[in-house]
Design an enzyme around this catalytic site. Structure first.
Site, PDB file in Angstrom:
ATOM      1  N   GLY A  38     -24.194   4.084   2.502  1.00 59.69           N
ATOM      2  CA  GLY A  38     -23.252   4.667   1.542  1.00 59.69           C
ATOM      3  C   GLY A  38     -23.677   4.374   0.118  1.00 59.69           C
ATOM      4  O   GLY A  38     -23.664   3.219  -0.320  1.00 59.69           O
ATOM      5  N   LYS A  80       0.852  -1.188   0.000  1.00 55.95           N
ATOM      6  CA  LYS A  80       0.000   0.000   0.000  1.00 55.95           C
ATOM      7  C   LYS A  80       0.888   1.238   0.000  1.00 55.95           C
ATOM      8  O   LYS A  80       1.949   1.250   0.635  1.00 55.95           O
ATOM      9  CB  LYS A  80      -0.868   0.003   1.271  1.00 55.95           C
ATOM     10  CG  LYS A  80      -2.125   0.809   1.161  1.00 55.95           C
ATOM     11  CD  LYS A  80      -3.241   0.022   0.517  1.00 55.95           C
ATOM     12  CE  LYS A  80      -4.479   0.883   0.345  1.00 55.95           C
ATOM     13  NZ  LYS A  80      -5.582   0.125  -0.251  1.00 55.95           N
ATOM     14  N   GLY A  82     -22.254   5.650  -2.731  1.00 57.59           N
ATOM     15  CA  GLY A  82     -21.219   6.170  -3.624  1.00 57.59           C
ATOM     16  C   GLY A  82     -21.100   5.248  -4.829  1.00 57.59           C
ATOM     17  O   GLY A  82     -22.091   4.669  -5.289  1.00 57.59           O
ATOM     18  N   ASN A  83     -19.872   5.102  -5.317  1.00 56.01           N
ATOM     19  CA  ASN A  83     -19.667   4.306  -6.541  1.00 56.01           C
ATOM     20  C   ASN A  83     -20.134   2.866  -6.374  1.00 56.01           C
ATOM     21  O   ASN A  83     -20.902   2.351  -7.180  1.00 56.01           O
ATOM     22  CB  ASN A  83     -18.191   4.329  -6.929  1.00 56.01           C
ATOM     23  CG  ASN A  83     -17.754   5.718  -7.318  1.00 56.01           C
ATOM     24  OD1 ASN A  83     -18.505   6.451  -7.947  1.00 56.01           O
ATOM     25  ND2 ASN A  83     -16.555   6.110  -6.924  1.00 56.01           N
ATOM     26  N   VAL A  84     -19.667   2.194  -5.324  1.00 51.84           N
ATOM     27  CA  VAL A  84     -20.049   0.795  -5.129  1.00 51.84           C
ATOM     28  C   VAL A  84     -21.511   0.688  -4.702  1.00 51.84           C
ATOM     29  O   VAL A  84     -22.281  -0.107  -5.254  1.00 51.84           O
ATOM     30  CB  VAL A  84     -19.154   0.100  -4.073  1.00 51.84           C
ATOM     31  CG1 VAL A  84     -19.588  -1.346  -3.894  1.00 51.84           C
ATOM     32  CG2 VAL A  84     -17.689   0.166  -4.457  1.00 51.84           C
TER      33      VAL A  84
HETATM   34  P1  NAI Z   1     -17.280   6.405  -2.563  1.00 50.99           P
HETATM   35  O1  NAI Z   1     -16.437   7.460  -1.952  1.00 50.99           O
HETATM   36  O2  NAI Z   1     -17.702   6.521  -3.989  1.00 50.99           O
HETATM   37  O3  NAI Z   1     -18.635   6.206  -1.710  1.00 50.99           O
HETATM   38  C1  NAI Z   1     -18.685   6.246  -0.329  1.00 50.99           C
HETATM   39  C2  NAI Z   1     -20.017   6.898   0.044  1.00 50.99           C
HETATM   40  O4  NAI Z   1     -20.184   6.797   1.445  1.00 50.99           O
HETATM   41  C3  NAI Z   1     -20.079   8.378  -0.330  1.00 50.99           C
HETATM   42  O5  NAI Z   1     -21.262   8.621  -1.099  1.00 50.99           O
HETATM   43  C4  NAI Z   1     -20.135   9.078   1.026  1.00 50.99           C
HETATM   44  O6  NAI Z   1     -20.891  10.264   0.997  1.00 50.99           O
HETATM   45  C5  NAI Z   1     -20.779   8.009   1.887  1.00 50.99           C
HETATM   46  N1  NAI Z   1     -20.578   8.173   3.316  1.00 50.99           N
HETATM   47  C6  NAI Z   1     -19.492   8.663   3.979  1.00 50.99           C
HETATM   48  N2  NAI Z   1     -19.727   8.646   5.300  1.00 50.99           N
HETATM   49  C7  NAI Z   1     -20.955   8.110   5.491  1.00 50.99           C
HETATM   50  C8  NAI Z   1     -21.741   7.823   6.631  1.00 50.99           C
HETATM   51  N3  NAI Z   1     -21.319   8.085   7.861  1.00 50.99           N
HETATM   52  N4  NAI Z   1     -22.969   7.291   6.435  1.00 50.99           N
HETATM   53  C9  NAI Z   1     -23.429   7.025   5.207  1.00 50.99           C
HETATM   54  N5  NAI Z   1     -22.718   7.285   4.080  1.00 50.99           N
HETATM   55  C10 NAI Z   1     -21.505   7.818   4.229  1.00 50.99           C
HETATM   56  O7  NAI Z   1     -16.495   5.023  -2.313  1.00 50.99           O
HETATM   57  P2  NAI Z   1     -16.716   3.631  -3.029  1.00 50.99           P
HETATM   58  O8  NAI Z   1     -15.728   3.474  -4.113  1.00 50.99           O
HETATM   59  O9  NAI Z   1     -18.158   3.448  -3.314  1.00 50.99           O
HETATM   60  O10 NAI Z   1     -16.278   2.625  -1.885  1.00 50.99           O
HETATM   61  C11 NAI Z   1     -17.136   2.350  -0.785  1.00 50.99           C
HETATM   62  C12 NAI Z   1     -16.382   1.500   0.227  1.00 50.99           C
HETATM   63  O11 NAI Z   1     -15.970   0.281  -0.389  1.00 50.99           O
HETATM   64  C13 NAI Z   1     -15.107   2.146   0.784  1.00 50.99           C
HETATM   65  O12 NAI Z   1     -14.944   1.735   2.119  1.00 50.99           O
HETATM   66  C14 NAI Z   1     -14.004   1.532  -0.063  1.00 50.99           C
HETATM   67  O13 NAI Z   1     -12.766   1.502   0.623  1.00 50.99           O
HETATM   68  C15 NAI Z   1     -14.553   0.119  -0.269  1.00 50.99           C
HETATM   69  N6  NAI Z   1     -14.040  -0.524  -1.454  1.00 50.99           N
HETATM   70  C16 NAI Z   1     -14.243   0.045  -2.685  1.00 50.99           C
HETATM   71  C17 NAI Z   1     -13.772  -0.581  -3.815  1.00 50.99           C
HETATM   72  C18 NAI Z   1     -14.031  -0.004  -5.186  1.00 50.99           C
HETATM   73  O14 NAI Z   1     -13.857  -0.737  -6.171  1.00 50.99           O
HETATM   74  N7  NAI Z   1     -14.442   1.256  -5.296  1.00 50.99           N
HETATM   75  C19 NAI Z   1     -13.030  -1.855  -3.756  1.00 50.99           C
HETATM   76  C20 NAI Z   1     -12.942  -2.410  -2.423  1.00 50.99           C
HETATM   77  C21 NAI Z   1     -13.407  -1.736  -1.325  1.00 50.99           C
END
Ligand code: NAI
Length: 349
Positions: free
Chosen positions: A177, A77, A179-181
């Site tokens: 959450g 990392k 977001g993307n996932v």
């Molecule tokens: P992202 O940043 O696109 O989405 C995260 C979402 O969570 C955002 O919309 C944010 O506003 C929301 N959020 C933050 N604090 C919050 C809370 N207290 N309550 C509710 N929502 C809250 O990130 P992404 O890419 O969707 O990833 C989500 C999780 O999955 C992260 O923990 C990331 O490390 C993990 N992950 C993502 C991967 C990927 O391919 N993008 C791969 C493996 C793990």
């Protein structure tokens, strides 16, 4: 994720700016299975020690994630300390690229929290040991969250059916959450006929998704205690802890967020409550599967094949955990360690 300390990391490398200041670090946890792969996190750290501690924990997590996904990669990392206020982003990622280049392929980076596709394009100008760039036709690449969400969705479906006799059609899933996932996952779930309860600190984003999918939107303080069949954490780490676990009202937890358990014993607390926990780093491997395939120039069909193997792996862990009355998190860690040790013994033999 719980990350027991078996061995110290193989090496730690400072990232230094032109003025000689330490701006980041790369931790190579293990190269036993192959070059250490893991993304670069851009985050605020108060001290260098705090930054290195985080990088070590994340790098160990990548060793386990890559081992469990059956990838020919070890774990590593990079972390960059995000300056307060304005900073020269290009220069920071260029230094990361230069440092990676000095490691001669022992470490391969990609995006993680805080880093973007554009940042990886800067890294690419300094080194070829980088992934997470633009996708090319029929080849793996591009936004990894699509494959992450697919692996989570397929696993959730199989666990629900196999271990709970529960079809997703009609099941209620709480998604923390969007977001993307989380968004991709919600779309898969809605198409399968699941009822969705969703929350996000980004109120505009969650409202739009709620309207699109007919999902019930609740507050972020409510999502972890809503009555549902399944909880899918897709936001932050450490959300399964001594405060939240007693309040959960679900049969099982299956989501993408990294490091969902605040501390190792939270796995036991979930077991004691009869809530099945799907280990995060096993179920969310779609992203790293995508990124490493991109690095190797493999096809998107191969990525899909590997992602399709995640649900059976998840169910195997749950079955072993049930048979041994152990937390799933402990079973997964032991399996990952065993894969790495077996390979290490082969290399030594
Ligand atoms: P992202 O940043 O696109 O989405 C995260 C979402 O969570 C955002 O919309 C944010 O506003 C929301 N959020 C933050 N604090 C919050 C809370 N207290 N309550 C509710 N929502 C809250 O990130 P992404 O890419 O969707 O990833 C989500 C999780 O999955 C992260 O923990 C990331 O490390 C993990 N992950 C993502 C991967 C990927 O391919 N993008 C791969 C493996 C793990």
């Amino acid at each position: 994720m719980t990350v027991p300390n078996l061995l110290p990391p193989e090496s730690i490398h400072q990232i230094v700016d032109e003025a000689g200041g330490v701006v980041g670090a790369i931790v190579i946890d293990s190269t036993i299975l192959g070059p250490a792969a893991g993304g670069c996190r851009l985050w605020y750290y108060a001290t260098e020690a705090e930054m290195i501690t985080d990088a070590k924990r994340l790098a160990r997590g990548m060793s386990y994630k890559n081992a469990m996904a059956g990838l020919p990669f070890g774990g590593g990392k990079a972390v960059l300390n995000k300056p307060l206020g304005n900073f020269d982003r290009h220069a920071l990622y260029a230094r990361l690229g230069d440092t990676i280049e000095t490691l001669g392929g022992q470490y391969v980076t990609a995006e993680d929290v805080g880093s973007t596709l554009a940042d990886m394009a800067v890294v690419k100008t300094r080194t070829r040991y980088v992934s997470g760039l633009e996708a090319k036709a029929n080849l793996a690449g591009g936004d990894p969250s699509v494959m992450t969400a697919l692996g989570v969705y397929e696993s959730m479906k199989l666990v629900a059916e196999t271990h709970f006799g529960l079809p997703l059609n009609g099941a209620t899933v709480a998604v923390q959450g969007t977001g993307n996932v989380g968004t991709n996952l919600c779309r898969y779930l809605r198409a399968a006929g699941a009822k969705l309860v969703i929350a996000d600190v980004d109120t505009a984003r969650v409202a739009a998704l709620g309207a699109e999918l007919g999902a019930r939107v609740v507050g972020v303080e409510e999502i972890l205690s809503v009555e549902a069949d399944i909880l899918a954490p897709c936001a932050l780490g450490a959300i399964l802890n001594s405060v939240t676990i007693p309040r959960l009202s679900v049969k099982f937890v299956c989501g993408a967020a990294n490091n969902q358990l605040a501390i190792e014993s939270d796995g036991e607390a979930l077991l004691a409550r009869g809530i099945v926990y799907v280990p995060d780093y096993v179920v969310n491997a779609g992203g790293i599967i995508n990124a490493t395939a991109e690095y190797l120039g493999e096809s998107d069909a191969l990525v899909r094949q590997r992602v399709d193997q995640i649900p059976a792996r998840v169910c195997d862990i749950i079955a072993r955990a049930k048979a041994q009355n152990e937390p799933t998190s402990r079973i997964a860690d032991a399996m990952a360690q065993s894969i790495i040790l077996q390979r290490s013994n082969k290399l030594l033999a």
